[in-house]
Design a protein around this motif. Structure first.
Motif, PDB file in Angstrom:
ATOM      1  N   ASN A 531      28.475  -4.766 -63.852  1.00  0.00           N
ATOM      2  CA  ASN A 531      29.804  -4.448 -63.321  1.00  0.00           C
ATOM      3  C   ASN A 531      29.893  -4.607 -61.806  1.00  0.00           C
ATOM      4  OD1 ASN A 531      30.932  -4.131 -65.773  1.00  0.00           O
ATOM      5  ND2 ASN A 531      30.509  -1.921 -65.879  1.00  0.00           N
ATOM      6  N   PRO A 532      28.982  -3.929 -61.068  1.00  0.00           N
ATOM      7  CA  PRO A 532      29.060  -4.156 -59.603  1.00  0.00           C
ATOM      8  C   PRO A 532      28.887  -5.612 -59.237  1.00  0.00           C
ATOM      9  CG  PRO A 532      27.135  -2.811 -60.198  1.00  0.00           C
ATOM     10  CD  PRO A 532      27.969  -2.958 -61.421  1.00  0.00           C
ATOM     11  N   LEU A 533      28.048  -6.346 -60.047  1.00  0.00           N
ATOM     12  CA  LEU A 533      27.823  -7.766 -59.758  1.00  0.00           C
ATOM     13  C   LEU A 533      29.119  -8.555 -59.885  1.00  0.00           C
ATOM     14  CD1 LEU A 533      24.605  -9.264 -61.375  1.00  0.00           C
ATOM     15  CD2 LEU A 533      25.580  -9.730 -59.130  1.00  0.00           C
ATOM     16  N   LEU A 534      29.800  -8.240 -60.977  1.00  0.00           N
ATOM     17  CA  LEU A 534      31.066  -8.949 -61.217  1.00  0.00           C
ATOM     18  C   LEU A 534      32.068  -8.668 -60.097  1.00  0.00           C
ATOM     19  CD1 LEU A 534      31.545  -8.586 -65.087  1.00  0.00           C
ATOM     20  CD2 LEU A 534      30.990 -10.649 -63.773  1.00  0.00           C
ATOM     21  N   VAL A 535      32.074  -7.407 -59.643  1.00  0.00           N
ATOM     22  CA  VAL A 535      32.980  -7.029 -58.543  1.00  0.00           C
ATOM     23  C   VAL A 535      32.623  -7.829 -57.294  1.00  0.00           C
ATOM     24  CG1 VAL A 535      33.698  -5.114 -57.040  1.00  0.00           C
ATOM     25  CG2 VAL A 535      33.351  -4.732 -59.493  1.00  0.00           C
ATOM     26  N   TYR A 539      35.015 -10.597 -55.555  1.00  0.00           N
ATOM     27  CA  TYR A 539      35.536 -10.463 -54.193  1.00  0.00           C
ATOM     28  C   TYR A 539      35.075 -11.598 -53.314  1.00  0.00           C
ATOM     29  CZ  TYR A 539      37.855  -6.008 -54.888  1.00  0.00           C
ATOM     30  OH  TYR A 539      38.711  -5.047 -55.293  1.00  0.00           O
ATOM     31  N   ALA A 540      33.837 -11.978 -53.432  1.00  0.00           N
ATOM     32  CA  ALA A 540      33.321 -13.082 -52.601  1.00  0.00           C
ATOM     33  C   ALA A 540      34.119 -14.351 -52.881  1.00  0.00           C
ATOM     34  CB  ALA A 540      31.839 -13.301 -52.896  1.00  0.00           C
ATOM     35  N   GLN A 541      34.301 -14.617 -54.187  1.00  0.00           N
ATOM     36  CA  GLN A 541      35.012 -15.846 -54.555  1.00  0.00           C
ATOM     37  C   GLN A 541      36.478 -15.771 -54.106  1.00  0.00           C
ATOM     38  OE1 GLN A 541      34.268 -16.433 -58.725  1.00  0.00           O
ATOM     39  NE2 GLN A 541      32.310 -17.465 -58.323  1.00  0.00           N
ATOM     40  N   MET A 542      37.073 -14.538 -54.228  1.00  0.00           N
ATOM     41  CA  MET A 542      38.483 -14.379 -53.833  1.00  0.00           C
ATOM     42  C   MET A 542      38.639 -14.640 -52.336  1.00  0.00           C
ATOM     43  SD  MET A 542      40.856 -11.022 -54.142  1.00  0.00           S
ATOM     44  CE  MET A 542      40.295 -10.417 -52.587  1.00  0.00           C
ATOM     45  N   GLN A 546      40.981 -17.445 -50.895  1.00  0.00           N
ATOM     46  CA  GLN A 546      42.155 -17.092 -50.081  1.00  0.00           C
ATOM     47  C   GLN A 546      42.045 -17.761 -48.726  1.00  0.00           C
ATOM     48  OE1 GLN A 546      44.686 -15.769 -51.294  1.00  0.00           O
ATOM     49  NE2 GLN A 546      43.858 -14.810 -53.163  1.00  0.00           N
ATOM     50  N   SER A 547      40.842 -17.749 -48.183  1.00  0.00           N
ATOM     51  CA  SER A 547      40.670 -18.356 -46.859  1.00  0.00           C
ATOM     52  C   SER A 547      40.917 -19.855 -46.934  1.00  0.00           C
ATOM     53  CB  SER A 547      39.258 -18.022 -46.376  1.00  0.00           C
ATOM     54  OG  SER A 547      38.772 -18.989 -45.539  1.00  0.00           O
ATOM     55  N   ALA A 548      40.434 -20.453 -48.045  1.00  0.00           N
ATOM     56  CA  ALA A 548      40.643 -21.902 -48.196  1.00  0.00           C
ATOM     57  C   ALA A 548      42.111 -22.220 -48.331  1.00  0.00           C
ATOM     58  CB  ALA A 548      39.892 -22.388 -49.438  1.00  0.00           C
ATOM     59  N   ARG A 549      42.839 -21.300 -48.941  1.00  0.00           N
ATOM     60  CA  ARG A 549      44.272 -21.535 -49.109  1.00  0.00           C
ATOM     61  C   ARG A 549      45.061 -21.146 -47.846  1.00  0.00           C
ATOM     62  NH1 ARG A 549      44.942 -18.988 -55.081  1.00  0.00           N
ATOM     63  NH2 ARG A 549      44.073 -20.747 -56.248  1.00  0.00           N
ATOM     64  N   GLY A 550      44.366 -20.665 -46.857  1.00  0.00           N
ATOM     65  CA  GLY A 550      45.007 -20.314 -45.589  1.00  0.00           C
ATOM     66  C   GLY A 550      45.708 -18.978 -45.641  1.00  0.00           C
ATOM     67  N   ALA A 554      42.003 -16.378 -40.811  1.00  0.00           N
ATOM     68  CA  ALA A 554      41.002 -17.392 -41.154  1.00  0.00           C
ATOM     69  C   ALA A 554      39.595 -16.861 -40.924  1.00  0.00           C
ATOM     70  CB  ALA A 554      41.231 -18.649 -40.304  1.00  0.00           C
ATOM     71  N   LEU A 555      38.681 -17.310 -41.773  1.00  0.00           N
ATOM     72  CA  LEU A 555      37.290 -16.850 -41.628  1.00  0.00           C
ATOM     73  C   LEU A 555      36.524 -17.759 -40.684  1.00  0.00           C
ATOM     74  CD1 LEU A 555      36.362 -16.199 -45.379  1.00  0.00           C
ATOM     75  CD2 LEU A 555      36.801 -14.468 -43.636  1.00  0.00           C
ATOM     76  N   ALA A 556      35.686 -17.111 -39.882  1.00  0.00           N
ATOM     77  CA  ALA A 556      34.804 -17.939 -39.031  1.00  0.00           C
ATOM     78  C   ALA A 556      33.826 -18.675 -39.962  1.00  0.00           C
ATOM     79  CB  ALA A 556      34.019 -17.022 -38.087  1.00  0.00           C
ATOM     80  N   GLU A 557      33.293 -19.783 -39.469  1.00  0.00           N
ATOM     81  CA  GLU A 557      32.404 -20.593 -40.336  1.00  0.00           C
ATOM     82  C   GLU A 557      31.202 -19.787 -40.830  1.00  0.00           C
ATOM     83  OE1 GLU A 557      30.900 -23.285 -42.738  1.00  0.00           O
ATOM     84  OE2 GLU A 557      32.968 -23.231 -41.924  1.00  0.00           O
ATOM     85  N   TRP A 558      30.620 -18.991 -39.917  1.00  0.00           N
ATOM     86  CA  TRP A 558      29.445 -18.201 -40.335  1.00  0.00           C
ATOM     87  C   TRP A 558      29.785 -17.188 -41.422  1.00  0.00           C
ATOM     88  CZ3 TRP A 558      29.450 -12.916 -39.833  1.00  0.00           C
ATOM     89  CH2 TRP A 558      30.358 -12.325 -38.981  1.00  0.00           C
ATOM     90  N   GLN A 559      31.138 -16.693 -41.330  1.00  0.00           N
ATOM     91  CA  GLN A 559      31.563 -15.727 -42.347  1.00  0.00           C
ATOM     92  C   GLN A 559      31.696 -16.436 -43.700  1.00  0.00           C
ATOM     93  OE1 GLN A 559      35.061 -14.468 -40.159  1.00  0.00           O
ATOM     94  NE2 GLN A 559      34.225 -12.391 -39.864  1.00  0.00           N
ATOM     95  N   ALA A 560      32.326 -17.641 -43.625  1.00  0.00           N
ATOM     96  CA  ALA A 560      32.469 -18.404 -44.880  1.00  0.00           C
ATOM     97  C   ALA A 560      31.094 -18.724 -45.476  1.00  0.00           C
ATOM     98  CB  ALA A 560      33.239 -19.706 -44.597  1.00  0.00           C
ATOM     99  N   GLU A 561      30.127 -19.088 -44.592  1.00  0.00           N
ATOM    100  CA  GLU A 561      28.762 -19.399 -45.048  1.00  0.00           C
ATOM    101  C   GLU A 561      28.126 -18.185 -45.717  1.00  0.00           C
ATOM    102  OE1 GLU A 561      27.325 -22.331 -45.084  1.00  0.00           O
ATOM    103  OE2 GLU A 561      25.480 -21.491 -45.945  1.00  0.00           O
ATOM    104  N   ALA A 562      28.311 -17.031 -45.091  1.00  0.00           N
ATOM    105  CA  ALA A 562      27.747 -15.783 -45.650  1.00  0.00           C
ATOM    106  C   ALA A 562      28.346 -15.503 -47.019  1.00  0.00           C
ATOM    107  CB  ALA A 562      28.006 -14.616 -44.692  1.00  0.00           C
ATOM    108  N   LEU A 563      29.658 -15.753 -47.142  1.00  0.00           N
ATOM    109  CA  LEU A 563      30.299 -15.496 -48.438  1.00  0.00           C
ATOM    110  C   LEU A 563      29.773 -16.451 -49.517  1.00  0.00           C
ATOM    111  CD1 LEU A 563      34.019 -14.709 -47.468  1.00  0.00           C
ATOM    112  CD2 LEU A 563      32.420 -13.229 -48.688  1.00  0.00           C
ATOM    113  N   ARG A 564      29.500 -17.715 -49.094  1.00  0.00           N
ATOM    114  CA  ARG A 564      28.959 -18.684 -50.081  1.00  0.00           C
ATOM    115  C   ARG A 564      27.561 -18.247 -50.560  1.00  0.00           C
ATOM    116  NH1 ARG A 564      31.935 -22.484 -47.166  1.00  0.00           N
ATOM    117  NH2 ARG A 564      30.243 -22.885 -45.709  1.00  0.00           N
ATOM    118  N   GLU A 565      26.802 -17.726 -49.585  1.00  0.00           N
ATOM    119  CA  GLU A 565      25.451 -17.243 -49.960  1.00  0.00           C
ATOM    120  C   GLU A 565      25.555 -16.069 -50.925  1.00  0.00           C
ATOM    121  OE1 GLU A 565      22.284 -18.227 -49.449  1.00  0.00           O
ATOM    122  OE2 GLU A 565      23.167 -20.027 -48.525  1.00  0.00           O
ATOM    123  N   ILE A 566      26.532 -15.186 -50.610  1.00  0.00           N
ATOM    124  CA  ILE A 566      26.718 -14.025 -51.511  1.00  0.00           C
ATOM    125  C   ILE A 566      27.099 -14.529 -52.899  1.00  0.00           C
ATOM    126  CG2 ILE A 566      28.224 -12.028 -52.014  1.00  0.00           C
ATOM    127  CD1 ILE A 566      28.364 -11.564 -48.948  1.00  0.00           C
TER     128      ILE A 566
END
Ligand code: ADP
Length: 760
Positions: A531-535, A539-542, A546-550, A554-566
């Motif tokens: 359950n926590p994993l799915l959450v 959220y990471a994917q959302m 959302q950031s990709a859709r503007g 906007a997310l800084a590149e390092w933030q976007a990178e961190a989210l991709r890693e998550i």
């Protein structure tokens, strides 16, 4: 023979000569018949009788009369003066103590009748002389005559049978032995009356006495001979060696046992010393009044044969030889000849007895050792048993073994028979039933089997449905023969050689229970993680989306990178929890497969393509001549298996390189075989056997730092096998591995699971 008055007419010198002929013959002639004949002839010669006959009473070997003196039971021993025809007639005639003969045979006195016919008792002269009344009258007359109450003329004759020469003059004397028993009679006759005189009677009595002595001597001689033969036979039949030695060391007598050994020893090297020890020394010692009793002498008969004897010796002191007339006297004690001392040496061969004794002792020792071993084994908590032969026949088992099997395995019983007889079934690590040939106990005693089988997982299912999980260790032993029978020859032992193995069962119920707890924990953990994993993942994917859709700031590149890693990490975590779920489902028997017609070629191509996207250091190729092959499969699960195997090929080839996937079909049985070849680190040989177990990881994989859980292969094999296929591999450490999947074509799922014990 002339019927003249011979005795009175013969000069004294001739009579003496005739008598001394008889005396000389008595000493030389041992043939009884010839002797009696000679005496009868002499009697005729000296008395002028026409006929002479010897009748004898049958006697036993011991000299006892066999028939009474009455009746007609005497036999004719010699006849003189009769034609052969008459002699034959005499031999058929009853002879004995009746009528004229009665005083001779019944009372042992001589009878002289001048004219038997003149005084013939008229009424009894006919054929009824043998009647009872006649016999009684004859007996009474004989009695009266003997006691002087009847003149000899009144003696009743026997009557003369037809063919018998007419006897008018009759002279008869008894043959008396030393105890004055009637032994027979010497009977003379003449056809003329008044032929015999008193003097003739004296001569006849003398001859009859000589004849009696001769008979007795012959009898004694025969008895002595018989006794000597008896002694000889007894002597020869003694199984012990018996030797008679004089005090000069001369062998006087020996039985065949003694002779054979002495001869054998004489020919053998060192034999003389052996004979000395066995015979001469004991003889000398006993003659010197030393005791020689049960002395043990060991002799080397030849290089590899040793025999053992018990020797006894005793002096033999003989009484001095008797001389003079034969007299019945006891040997006076102590009257022994000192001059000719002899020794009797007796040796008893105890080699065989000793061997048997040793064997029995060894057997008792072996039994004691065996009992001790059994005692120790019985005290062990783990099941231990010993089997022999390719059919694993039981040699011995401890108490724990009986407890684990829940049945008594009989000594010598083959394993298969034992299992069938007791309704026992055994299951493998994957929960599948094993046939007897697949059990560690049977595997280890096969010729092509290495000497040890370690940690074989087996589960016994008893007839009542209870199960017992075990770890089996089996070791082939290199003992040539378990029986240790010393009586067996080396060839027999070789012929009987069979593999022997000791098998140890370790009850792993506790481990299994712990494993079950672990499974339960995993199941709970997987649930709670999910359950926590799915959450997190959501959220990471959302955020990324959302950031990709503007939308939003906007997310800084390092933030976007961190989210991709998550996102990637949660993806991996998700896969891990899925694997954990699958494992717990499998353990609980809750994994459900949905089969549907699936093209294996297309499916594989998809997976290869997807996996290729995850790496650019490896080149994954698919080779097949089949455009497509449709099988009944759970496509999702098969994708999971292939992803796992190709993923492993990528993971464990850290230096990159080709990964070759191929598919081909085989007929009879119709199967599809898929293989995945890599050129990576490979799997060390000693760890290959356990690589399909849960959480199993090879040392080289751990050392290379490649991450993993050790669940992929376990799940893959279970999934393939539950779809009726097989998964196996070949691998050489440092050179790479090939994994194979075999799947039945058009066969549906193989039956599975009905027999699986519930605890697995
Ligand atoms: P994981 O890969 O997560 O460790 P698996 O069950 O898939 O678990 O594999 C078990 C172990 O088998 C691995 O840890 C590795 O030691 C070995 N293994 C599997 N596939 C390969 C391969 N292709 N080459 C070498 N080792 C392999």
């Amino acid at each position: 023979m002339e019927g003249n008055r011979g005795s009175r007419l013969l000069p004294a010198t001739e009579r003496i000569a005739a008598l001394s002929r008889v005396s000389a013959a008595l000493m030389d002639e041992l043939n009884e018949e010839r002797l009696l004949h000679l005496i009868a002839e002499t009697a005729c010669e000296l008395t002028g009788a026409m006929f002479a006959a010897f009748t004898l009473r049958p006697m036993s070997g011991e000299g006892q009369p066999l028939v009474p003196s009455e009746g007609h039971l005497f036999y004719l021993a010699a006849v003189v003066g009769a034609t052969p025809k008459q002699e034959a007639l005499f031999r058929q005639m009853p002879l004995g103590g009746e009528g004229l003969l009665a005083p001779i045979f019944r009372h042992g006195v001589s009878v002289l009748v001048s004219d038997a016919l003149a005084f013939l008792h008229k009424p009894d002269s006919s054929q009824n002389t043998t009647s009872t009344a006649s016999r009684t009258a004859a007996r009474q007359a004989a009695f009266a005559y003997v006691h002087g109450q009847l003149p000899k003329e009144d003696l009743r004759s026997m009557g003369i049978p037809r063919g018998h020469p007419v006897v008018r003059s009759f002279l008869g004397a008894p043959l008396l032995d030393h105890s004055r028993q009637v032994r027979g009679g010497l009977l003379l006759g003449h056809t003329e009356p008044n032929q015999f005189t008193q003097e003739d009677e004296v001569v006849l009595v003398g001859l009859a006495t000589q004849a009696a002595i001769a008979l007795e001597n012959a009898h004694l001689y025969r008895a002595a001979q018989m006794r000597a033969q008896e002694v000889d036979r007894i002597f020869e039949s003694i199984v012990d060696g018996v030797t008679l030695i004089d005090d000069f060391g001369n062998i006087l007598r020996e039985n065949s046992t003694a002779r054979l050994l002495r001869e054998a020893l004489t020919e053998s090297p060192g034999g003389e010393r052996a004979i000395e020890e066995l015979l001469f020394a004991p003889a000398q010692r006993t003659l010197n009044d030393e005791a020689v009793q049960d002395i043990t002498v060991i002799i080397n008969v030849d290089e590899d044969e040793t025999r053992e004897y018990l020797v006894n010796a005793s002096p033999l002191r003989l009484p001095p030889a008797l001389s003079g007339p034969l007299v019945d006297t006891e040997d006076p004690p102590g009257n022994v000849s000192q001059a000719g001392s002899r020794a009797v040496v007796v040796w008893h061969d105890i080699t065989e007895a000793r061997r048997l004794l040793n064997e029995r002792r060894e057997h008792a020792e072996t039994e004691a050792r065996r009992a001790l071993l059994q005692l120790i084994l019985d005290e062990l908590p783990t099941s231990v048993y010993l089997v022999r032969g390719h059919d694993a026949r039981l040699v011995l088992a401890n108490r724990a073994a009986t407890r684990m099997w829940g049945a008594v395995w009989q000594i010598g019983q083959p394993m298969h028979e034992f299992l069938t007889e007791n309704g026992l079934r055994v299951f493998g690590a994957n929960g599948r039933p094993l046939v007897t040939e697949q059990l560690a106990t049977r595997l280890v005693v096969q010729d092509d089997m290495s000497v040890t089988i370690r940690q074989h997982q087996e589960t016994i299912r008893h007839p009542d449905g209870t199960t017992l999980p075990l770890l089996v260790n089996a070791v082939k032993l290199t003992i040539p023969n378990l029986d240790g029978l010393s009586a067996q020859t080396a060839t027999q032992q070789r012929a009987k050689w069979e593999p022997v193995a000791v098998v140890v069962h370790q009850d792993v119920t506790a481990l299994k229970e712990a494993e079950q707890l672990k499974d339960e924990f995993l199941s709970v953990a997987a649930h709670e993680l999910r359950n926590p994993l799915l959450v997190l993942k959501g959220y990471a994917q959302m955020l990324l989306l959302q950031s990709a859709r503007g939308k939003g700031s906007a997310l800084a590149e390092w933030q976007a990178e961190a989210l991709r890693e998550i996102d990637l990490a949660t993806q991996r975590l998700d896969e891990l929890t899925e694997d954990l779920f699958d494992v717990t489902r499998l353990q609980a028997g809750q994994l459900v497969l949905h089969d549907e017609p699936t093209d294996l070629v297309a499916l594989t191509r998809r997976v290869v393509k997807r996996q290729q996207m995850t790496t650019d250091r490896h080149e994954i190729s698919l080779s097949t001549i089949l455009p497509h092959i449709v099988l009944s499969l759970d496509a999702g699960r098969m994708e999971q298996v292939l992803s796992n195997l190709i993923g492993n090929a990528i993971k464990y080839s850290p230096r990159g390189g080709p990964i070759k996937v191929s598919i081909h079909k085989e007929d009879d049985p119709e199967i599809a075989v898929l293989s995945i070849r890599d050129y990576g680190i490979g799997i060390p040989e000693d760890q290959q056997a356990r690589i399909f177990s849960r959480f199993a990881r090879a040392d080289n994989a751990l050392a290379s730092g490649v991450g993993g859980t050790g669940l992929g292969l376990y799940l893959s094999r279970e999934l393939v096998e539950r779809q009726g296929g097989h998964l196996w591999f070949g691998s050489t450490e440092g050179q790479g591995s090939t994994f194979f999947i075999m799947l039945p074509v058009g066969g549906g799922y193989a039956s599975y699971g009905n027999d699986a014990p519930s605890s697995l």
